[in-house]
Structures are given as C-alpha cells and as structure tokens.
Scaffold this motif. Structure first.
Motif, PDB file in Angstrom:
ATOM      1  N   ILE A   1      23.663 -45.702  -2.504  1.00  8.76           N
ATOM      2  CA  ILE A   1      24.163 -44.432  -1.644  1.00  8.76           C
ATOM      3  C   ILE A   1      23.086 -43.309  -1.561  1.00  8.76           C
ATOM      4  O   ILE A   1      22.812 -42.752  -0.510  1.00  8.76           O
ATOM      5  CB  ILE A   1      25.293 -43.736  -2.449  1.00  8.76           C
ATOM      6  CG1 ILE A   1      26.381 -44.724  -2.599  1.00  8.76           C
ATOM      7  CG2 ILE A   1      25.501 -42.308  -2.323  1.00  8.76           C
ATOM      8  CD1 ILE A   1      27.739 -44.248  -3.527  1.00  8.76           C
ATOM      9  N   LEU A   2      22.261 -43.307  -2.701  1.00  9.39           N
ATOM     10  CA  LEU A   2      20.922 -42.359  -2.647  1.00  9.39           C
ATOM     11  C   LEU A   2      20.102 -42.742  -1.584  1.00  9.39           C
ATOM     12  O   LEU A   2      19.478 -41.796  -0.591  1.00  9.39           O
ATOM     13  CB  LEU A   2      20.244 -42.241  -3.838  1.00  9.39           C
ATOM     14  CG  LEU A   2      18.998 -41.421  -4.053  1.00  9.39           C
ATOM     15  CD1 LEU A   2      19.365 -39.678  -3.428  1.00  9.39           C
ATOM     16  CD2 LEU A   2      18.508 -41.133  -5.398  1.00  9.39           C
ATOM     17  N   GLY A   3      19.851 -44.009  -1.353  1.00  7.08           N
ATOM     18  CA  GLY A   3      18.875 -44.707  -0.268  1.00  7.08           C
ATOM     19  C   GLY A   3      19.404 -44.343   1.025  1.00  7.08           C
ATOM     20  O   GLY A   3      18.750 -43.939   1.907  1.00  7.08           O
ATOM     21  N   VAL A   4      20.718 -44.289   1.058  1.00 11.05           N
ATOM     22  CA  VAL A   4      21.412 -44.022   2.501  1.00 11.05           C
ATOM     23  C   VAL A   4      21.227 -42.908   2.906  1.00 11.05           C
ATOM     24  O   VAL A   4      20.703 -42.250   3.951  1.00 11.05           O
ATOM     25  CB  VAL A   4      22.969 -44.486   2.659  1.00 11.05           C
ATOM     26  CG1 VAL A   4      23.528 -44.131   3.890  1.00 11.05           C
ATOM     27  CG2 VAL A   4      22.882 -45.860   2.547  1.00 11.05           C
TER      28      VAL A   4
ATOM     29  N   LEU B   1      21.599 -29.993   6.408  1.00 12.47           N
ATOM     30  CA  LEU B   1      22.178 -28.778   6.320  1.00 12.47           C
ATOM     31  C   LEU B   1      21.340 -27.845   5.637  1.00 12.47           C
ATOM     32  O   LEU B   1      21.065 -26.617   6.150  1.00 12.47           O
ATOM     33  CB  LEU B   1      23.515 -28.656   6.166  1.00 12.47           C
ATOM     34  CG  LEU B   1      24.604 -29.377   7.237  1.00 12.47           C
ATOM     35  CD1 LEU B   1      25.903 -29.412   6.928  1.00 12.47           C
ATOM     36  CD2 LEU B   1      24.287 -29.005   8.689  1.00 12.47           C
ATOM     37  N   VAL B   2      21.040 -28.108   4.595  1.00 14.23           N
ATOM     38  CA  VAL B   2      20.178 -27.195   3.568  1.00 14.23           C
ATOM     39  C   VAL B   2      19.016 -26.750   4.247  1.00 14.23           C
ATOM     40  O   VAL B   2      18.680 -25.698   3.765  1.00 14.23           O
ATOM     41  CB  VAL B   2      20.233 -27.917   2.244  1.00 14.23           C
ATOM     42  CG1 VAL B   2      19.417 -27.244   1.267  1.00 14.23           C
ATOM     43  CG2 VAL B   2      21.618 -28.019   1.566  1.00 14.23           C
TER      44      VAL B   2
ATOM     45  N   TYR C   1      18.766 -38.510   6.129  1.00 11.81           N
ATOM     46  CA  TYR C   1      17.947 -37.498   6.137  1.00 11.81           C
ATOM     47  C   TYR C   1      16.663 -37.469   7.168  1.00 11.81           C
ATOM     48  O   TYR C   1      16.371 -36.662   7.843  1.00 11.81           O
ATOM     49  CB  TYR C   1      17.438 -36.553   5.032  1.00 11.81           C
ATOM     50  CG  TYR C   1      16.780 -35.438   4.798  1.00 11.81           C
ATOM     51  CD1 TYR C   1      17.151 -34.245   5.292  1.00 11.81           C
ATOM     52  CD2 TYR C   1      15.478 -35.786   4.408  1.00 11.81           C
ATOM     53  CE1 TYR C   1      16.268 -33.346   5.492  1.00 11.81           C
ATOM     54  CE2 TYR C   1      14.448 -34.562   4.374  1.00 11.81           C
ATOM     55  CZ  TYR C   1      15.190 -33.222   4.998  1.00 11.81           C
ATOM     56  OH  TYR C   1      14.018 -32.274   4.763  1.00 11.81           O
ATOM     57  N   ALA C   2      15.940 -38.592   6.924  1.00 12.80           N
ATOM     58  CA  ALA C   2      14.755 -38.822   7.510  1.00 12.80           C
ATOM     59  C   ALA C   2      14.917 -39.123   9.180  1.00 12.80           C
ATOM     60  O   ALA C   2      14.394 -38.449   9.854  1.00 12.80           O
ATOM     61  CB  ALA C   2      14.098 -40.209   6.993  1.00 12.80           C
ATOM     62  N   GLY C   3      16.307 -39.721   9.286  1.00  8.14           N
ATOM     63  CA  GLY C   3      16.768 -39.767  10.804  1.00  8.14           C
ATOM     64  C   GLY C   3      16.807 -38.517  11.220  1.00  8.14           C
ATOM     65  O   GLY C   3      16.388 -38.110  12.552  1.00  8.14           O
TER      66      GLY C   3
ATOM     67  N   LEU D   1      25.977 -36.944   1.823  1.00  4.96           N
ATOM     68  CA  LEU D   1      25.047 -36.373   0.972  1.00  4.96           C
ATOM     69  C   LEU D   1      23.820 -36.210   2.041  1.00  4.96           C
ATOM     70  O   LEU D   1      22.921 -35.173   2.061  1.00  4.96           O
ATOM     71  CB  LEU D   1      24.668 -37.390  -0.091  1.00  4.96           C
ATOM     72  CG  LEU D   1      23.662 -36.682  -1.214  1.00  4.96           C
ATOM     73  CD1 LEU D   1      24.030 -35.221  -1.889  1.00  4.96           C
ATOM     74  CD2 LEU D   1      23.275 -37.912  -2.136  1.00  4.96           C
ATOM     75  N   GLY D   2      23.664 -37.213   2.954  1.00  2.00           N
ATOM     76  CA  GLY D   2      22.613 -37.086   3.955  1.00  2.00           C
ATOM     77  C   GLY D   2      22.600 -35.910   4.687  1.00  2.00           C
ATOM     78  O   GLY D   2      21.753 -35.080   5.133  1.00  2.00           O
TER      79      GLY D   2
END
Length: 341
Positions: free
Chosen positions: A30-33, A90-91, A38-40, A84-85
């Motif tokens: 989940i964290l990796g996705v 957004l943050v 976010y990178a995308g 999460l991504g």
C-alpha cells in the motif's frame, strides 16, 4: 528427542510469524503504491499543464494509469494506497480543506470501478485479445474515469473556482484521466511481465525501429501540424511486428513529447489558443493510444489463434497416427507355395 508438544509449539510460532508477515507485506504494498502514485502525479504536473479559471489541467494524468495497473496486478486490497497517494499529492499542492475528501474519494473510486468492470468482463492483463483492448478503452478508461472527472470538476465548481469554465475543466479532467489509463496502464502491465535476459531473434529490426522512432518522432512533433502524423507508420510497424512490447512504449513517448511541445507553445501547437491546444492534444493522444492498443491486441490474438490451430493439428496428427491400422509387410513367395511358379 523432541516431544510432540515441541512440534506444536514450532508450528504455532511459524503460524504467528506468517500472521505478522502478511499484514506487513500488505502495508508495504500500500505504501509503495502511494509513493509511485505520488511520483506519477509529480511528473504529470511538471510540463504540459495549462490553467483555466485557476484550475490545473493535465492532458495526460499518469496516476490513473498507475492506480489501475496496481489494482490489476496486486488486487483490490491496495486501494488505500491510491487514497494515500492522492493525499500526498494534495498536501504538496495546497493546504488541505474539506473538499480534499471529495477529490480523494473520486480519485479512488474511479480506478476501483474500472477494475471491477474489467474483472466483470474477464479482462486479461496480457492484452492479447481484441476484447481486452476494447474493454480497457471503453470500460477502464472512458467509463471509469467519469467518476473522478465529475467529482473533481464538481467540487471545483462548488468552491467557485469554475464560474464559467466547468465544461472545459470537466472535459480536460476526464480526457486526462482516460489518457493516463490508455497510455500508462498498458506500459506498466508490459514492464511487469518482462523477464531478463530478453530473448528475441529480431534485434536488427528492433534496432531499426528505435532509430526510426528517434528520428521521425521529434521531427513530426516539432514541425507544423501538417507533419504531425508522420509517426503513425512507425507506430503501426511497432504494433504489427512487436505487438504491445513495441507499441506501448512508443505510444507513451509520443504522448509525452506532444504534451511537452504543447506546454512550451511551440512546434506543431504554436500560435494556438488554450482550447485548440487542449482539443488537439486529446485527439492526438487518443488516436495514438487507440491505434497502439487495439492493433497490438488484434495481432496478438491472431498469433494466438494460429498457435492454437497448429497445436490442434499436431495433436490430431498424433491421434491419427496412433489409431491408424499398421500395414503388415508383404513377404516374398517361398518355394513350395501353391502360387509359386
């Protein structure tokens, strides 16, 4: 000598370790996705983003393709990574508000619904059937991404950021998300199936294809619109000869170069208005993605049919050979036989 109780204790310990490992692995996925998502998003906002009525519009939004590919490869259990991504994205763009919840919900529900629709029709990640290509286009991209576009543009409208530009923002949001699925998802599905070392007997042809793409693609995009479709013969060549392995990377290259050119306002998109550049980009990216995906899937399906027919013929020949009566050898007449002369 260990007692039976020791064996039970050992099994319990192993089961306990397994029970801890599975949630840990799921959390890592989940964290990796989320990080890849976010990178995308960061790449999607680097270039080629135009602004209308204070809203950022990207003609190609990679996170949607990343999200759908992750769901297809890892299962629906990684959906929190998409949320999460989106939160990470957004943050970094603006302070969080109540509307962020709606955007996160739309960005999560859209790929999840696309995934469920694709599972419903028996989609295969190999993309080796025409029906798989059609499903990804019409269900995964065009239908599923209606959710994120409607949620995102609707929330912007309610916030008063789109006083007169809702239709433009909605269209750009929808097509950008759809292009992310059409261009990025096939590429990621292809990359995840690659096994090293690569084995092919067509390295000279592959090298010639890469050289042609490197020369023709920048020439077509940096000139006037009259030359913009010069790269289509290269795209067709890649799809016919190498299927998705050739067409998916090239379609991604063409889309990225076109977006960079449009963002800089020179080349084929120079002297065009915002609407004209946006419409031209969407039509170009859509034509490239559809040609790449559907042609590659059609060729792959035909190859699979030929292989199955050849296998069936081989099996039938083996069965006929086993069932056919064996011919007895004809012996020459011996001395003393009635028919001998």
């Amino acid at each position: 000598m260990p007692s039976p109780g020791d064996g039970h204790c050992l099994m319990a310990a192993v089961a306990s370790i397994e029970g801890i490992r599975h949630p840990f692995v799921a959390a890592l996925r989940i964290l990796g996705v989320a990080l890849v998502y976010y990178a995308g998003a960061s790449i999607g906002t680097l270039k080629g983003v135009v602004r209308a009525e204070g809203t950022a519009i990207s003609p190609l939004w990679p996170p949607t393709g990343i999200a759908l590919a992750a769901l297809l490869l890892l299962g629906i259990g990684i959906w929190p990574g998409i949320t999460l991504g989106t939160l990470f994205t957004l943050v970094t763009q603006a302070p969080l508000t109540a509307t962020a919840v709606g955007i996160m919900a739309g960005n999560t529900l859209a790929p999840v619904c696309s995934y469920l629709l694709l599972r419903r029709v028996g989609f295969r990640i190999e993309l080796d059937r025409l029906r798989d290509g059609m499903a990804l286009v019409f269900l995964g991209a065009l239908t599923g991404m209606l959710i994120s576009a409607t949620a995102g543009a609707g929330i912007q409208l309610l916030n008063g950021k789109l006083p007169e530009g809702f239709q433009l923002a909605w269209l750009a949001w929808w097509t950008g998300d759809a292009m992310g699925v059409l261009v990025v998802t096939p590429f990621l599905l292809l990359v995840c199936r690659v096994r090293l070392p690569l084995r092919t007997h067509r390295w000279p042809e592959a090298t010639a294809l890469v050289l042609a793409a490197a020369v023709i693609t920048p020439l077509a995009i940096t000139r006037s619109l009259t030359l913009i479709f010069l790269f289509f013969p290269v795209l067709i060549w890649a799809a016919l000869r190498f299927q998705l392995a050739g067409s998916a990377p090239y379609a991604l290259l063409v889309s990225v170069l076109a977006i960079f050119e449009a963002g800089e306002r020179y080349g084929a998109f120079a002297e065009h208005t915002l609407m004209e550049r946006l419409v031209s980009l969407q039509l170009l990216n859509g034509a490239v993605a559809l040609t790449s995906l559907l042609l590659a899937a059609t060729v792959a399906e035909q190859k699979n049919i030929r292989q199955k027919l050849q296998q069936a013929c081989d099996e039938l020949a083996a069965v006929v050979e086993r069932l056919a009566p064996r011919q007895m050898p004809v012996l020459p007449p011996q001395d003393g036989d009635e028919n001998s002369t």
